[in-house]
Design a protein around this motif. Structure first.
Motif: not given
Length: 309
Positions: A162-175, A101-108, A37-40
């Motif tokens: 997206a990234v995993y909690e350990d910092g690995r890139l999850e969204s490999f499909y991005l340009p 620019l504003v960037t929001k991080l959230e664990e959905r 529920g937190e948004v960083l």
């Protein structure tokens, strides 16, 4: 009683020394920690700072490489066409200055940190992007009209990754461009590290296709854990980014035209502080410099920052 007091003092000192030794010498694990529920939220800065040496994108080399320069010269319209295109790029750059620019991080999703970067308008500006003139052809006018709609797209999400909690890139499909920003700002080593350890980021800051024949190239994409310090009882990892990518050669368009000597160099240097306990940046400041000549000539130095909101 005096003996017990001395004993407790001794134990306290030993514990403190042990904690300090562990933070300074032992491996640590950097991990994003965002509560349900937190948004960083970070204000995300990517602003030009070296305005004295800044050079907007120049299309002259591209026109030569594609043969358009000779064609326009034969029709007597080369000066006006090229001037219109360069003016268009300057006007687009000016328009973008009106937005931040504003960037929001959230664990959905479990163990995955969703990242959304969006634009926010700073001020109202009636400046319009106008490209044309009596010598501009229909295609250039169409580009101008398309870019005039730039304001209508602002305020939308420009990157969703997206990234995993350990910092690995999850969204490999991005340009490449979007993936680079996600990696530069939010990728972590995904392993235990100690001061002096280094790792590489999943970045591809230079991209040249099969029409480029390379003579010289080199790269360095290193991030270093410089130290772990204790600030107000909080363990902070000090990181240093050192990324350099360079390529030099000749660009020859498949559509004919001249072979254009082309060079591209991009560097990125940053200092950042990551709270190990809270799992987030407490400081992030970087500088990205781009110098390119030939096919796409440009010079730019931008400040990259994340500021907690």
């Amino acid at each position: 009683m005096k003996f017990l007091r001395s004993l407790f003092t001794f134990i306290f000192i030993i514990i403190c020394l042990s904690a300090f030794s562990q933070s300074a010498d032992q491996p640590v694990f950097l991990k994003w920690k965002i509560k349900p529920g937190e948004v960083l939220t970070y204000k995300t800065v990517m602003d030009e700072i070296d305005t004295a040496n800044h050079k907007d994108l120049d299309m002259t080399g591209m026109m030569k490489a594609t043969g358009m320069s000779g064609f326009m010269k034969s029709t007597g319209s080369d000066t006006s066409q090229l001037a219109a295109m360069n003016k268009m790029m300057k006007q687009v750059s000016k328009e973008l200055e009106n937005y931040s620019l504003v960037t929001k991080l959230e664990e959905r999703r479990r163990n995955i940190i969703d990242i959304e970067m969006s634009t926010v308008e700073n001020k109202q500006d009636t400046t319009k992007i106008i490209v044309g003139g009596t010598d501009a052809d229909d295609s250039l006018k169409n580009i101008g009209r398309m870019l005039s709609k730039l304001r209508m797209t602002m305020g939308n999400i420009v990157i969703r990754g997206a990234v995993y909690e350990d910092g690995r890139l999850e969204s490999f499909y991005l340009p490449n461009g979007q993936r680079n920003l996600v990696s530069l700002f939010f990728e972590l080593p995904a392993k235990a590290i100690k001061p002096g350890d280094t790792w590489s980021l999943d970045t591809h800051l230079i991209s040249l296709d099969q029409n480029f024949r390379c003579d010289t190239s080199y790269l360095n994409k290193k991030v270093t854990l410089v130290a772990v310090e204790i600030v107000n009882g909080e363990h902070i990892a000090d990181l240093e980014y050192d990324i350099v990518k360079y390529a030099d050669g000749d660009f020859k368009s498949p559509f004919g035209g001249e072979s254009v000597k082309t060079m591209m160099k991009m560097t990125y240097h940053a200092l950042a502080k990551f709270s190990i306990g809270k799992g987030r940046w407490v400081l992030y400041n970087g500088l990205m410099s781009l110098t390119s000549t030939g096919f796409m000539a440009q010079q730019s130095t931008k400040k990259f920052s994340l500021v907690t909101q």
